[in-house]
Design a protein around this motif. Structure first.
Motif, PDB file in Angstrom:
ATOM      1  N   LYS A   1       0.817  -1.220   0.044  1.00 47.72           N
ATOM      2  CA  LYS A   1       0.245   0.076  -0.084  1.00 47.72           C
ATOM      3  C   LYS A   1       0.956   1.209   0.086  1.00 47.72           C
ATOM      4  O   LYS A   1       0.533   2.085   0.731  1.00 47.72           O
ATOM      5  CB  LYS A   1      -0.923   0.113   1.422  1.00 47.72           C
TER       6      LYS A   1
ATOM      7  N   ASP B   1       2.605   4.564  -1.807  1.00 47.32           N
ATOM      8  CA  ASP B   1       2.526   5.426  -3.050  1.00 47.32           C
ATOM      9  C   ASP B   1       3.892   6.331  -3.068  1.00 47.32           C
ATOM     10  O   ASP B   1       4.094   7.299  -2.221  1.00 47.32           O
ATOM     11  CB  ASP B   1       1.478   6.478  -2.675  1.00 47.32           C
TER      12      ASP B   1
ATOM     13  N   LYS C   1      -5.647  13.028  -0.591  1.00 49.37           N
ATOM     14  CA  LYS C   1      -6.269  11.875  -1.254  1.00 49.37           C
ATOM     15  C   LYS C   1      -5.560  10.415  -0.976  1.00 49.37           C
ATOM     16  O   LYS C   1      -6.419   9.467  -0.698  1.00 49.37           O
ATOM     17  CB  LYS C   1      -5.638  12.006  -2.734  1.00 49.37           C
ATOM     18  N   PHE C   2      -4.340  10.721  -0.396  1.00 50.01           N
ATOM     19  CA  PHE C   2      -3.666   9.151  -0.138  1.00 50.01           C
ATOM     20  C   PHE C   2      -4.557   8.916   1.293  1.00 50.01           C
ATOM     21  O   PHE C   2      -5.027   7.919   1.468  1.00 50.01           O
ATOM     22  CB  PHE C   2      -2.205   9.610   0.233  1.00 50.01           C
TER      23      PHE C   2
ATOM     24  N   GLN D   1      -7.322   9.642   2.272  1.00 53.60           N
ATOM     25  CA  GLN D   1      -8.946   9.355   2.334  1.00 53.60           C
ATOM     26  C   GLN D   1      -9.023   7.825   1.839  1.00 53.60           C
ATOM     27  O   GLN D   1      -9.995   7.259   1.968  1.00 53.60           O
ATOM     28  CB  GLN D   1      -9.448  10.221   1.355  1.00 53.60           C
ATOM     29  N   ASN D   2      -8.073   7.385   1.130  1.00 50.85           N
ATOM     30  CA  ASN D   2      -8.085   6.078   0.678  1.00 50.85           C
ATOM     31  C   ASN D   2      -7.415   4.837   1.639  1.00 50.85           C
ATOM     32  O   ASN D   2      -7.390   3.781   1.165  1.00 50.85           O
ATOM     33  CB  ASN D   2      -7.266   6.098  -0.753  1.00 50.85           C
TER      34      ASN D   2
ATOM     35  N   ASP E   1      -7.609   2.643   4.561  1.00 47.83           N
ATOM     36  CA  ASP E   1      -8.751   2.040   5.220  1.00 47.83           C
ATOM     37  C   ASP E   1      -8.828   2.475   7.007  1.00 47.83           C
ATOM     38  O   ASP E   1      -7.994   2.293   7.289  1.00 47.83           O
ATOM     39  CB  ASP E   1      -8.396   0.510   5.295  1.00 47.83           C
TER      40      ASP E   1
END
Length: 206
Positions: free
Chosen positions: A174, A176, A200-201, A203-204, A206
């Motif tokens: 996971k 980025d 954005k990271f 918010q994604n 879990d």
């Protein structure tokens, strides 16, 4: 860096006491080194109470400190090593040296030695060492976000090469890992782009 663990742990525990359930640890430059060090120490101490609240690690411009120190020392025009040795011989470990190193301009002999020589505890970003496995970074079990700039960044290889290397070496599924085009080490002028990417990271996660 070792002492910063207690500052970060205190802040995290305070957030937990306030009721926060999702904590994202973010560091920039030397702060990234402190973040990785803290997370790994929490693992070594098996601090489940804290670890279960940490949902991601965000590292901005993680620097290979010993390597970049060597580079800047060579550029400083001063024989910093000689100065340091003289002060050690005179037991003047608290003497302040003007290293002219951008991120550590004024430091005591003791602190300089910690960054330059006695750095085993945080020498985990050896980007230019062949076949280095980045075990400490691979100990990060939560989603991992890493960014650098590609203009006047404190790295000794092009950002494109570093990003490719880290994407190959870091096994976190996971992750980025990338760079922001046109960004410097301080991300001035690119703050909104960076903030939007981080949001954005998060918010994604879990």
């Amino acid at each position: 860096i070792e002492d910063s663990y207690y500052d970060m742990l205190g802040a995290i525990n305070h957030m937990i006491n306030l009721g926060y359930e999702k904590i994202h640890l973010q560091g920039h430059s030397l702060g990234s080194t402190k973040t990785v060090y803290t997370y790994n120490k929490l693992q070594k101490e098996n601090n489940i109470k804290v670890l279960e609240k940490i949902k991601s690690i965000i590292l901005l411009s993680l620097v290979d400190i010993p390597s970049i120190m060597n580079y800047f020392i060579k550029q400083s025009g001063l024989d910093i090593i000689k100065i340091t040795q003289e002060k050690i011989e005179n037991d003047e470990l608290d003497y302040i040296i003007n290293t002219k190193v951008p991120f550590l301009p004024l430091v005591s002999v003791k602190t300089f030695l910690k960054y330059y020589k006695n750095n085993e505890t945080f020498d985990f970003a050896k980007y230019k060492k062949d076949n280095f496995q980045f075990e400490i970074l691979n100990n990060i079990k939560v989603p991992l976000y890493m960014r650098w700039g590609n203009v006047n960044e404190l790295i000794e290889l092009p950002a494109e090469e570093l990003v490719k290397l880290m994407n190959e070496k870091i096994k976190n599924d996971k992750k980025d890992i990338n760079f922001i085009d046109g960004a410097t080490h301080n991300y001035r002028g690119k703050e909104e782009i960076l903030a939007e990417e981080i949001l954005k990271f998060i918010q994604n996660v879990d």
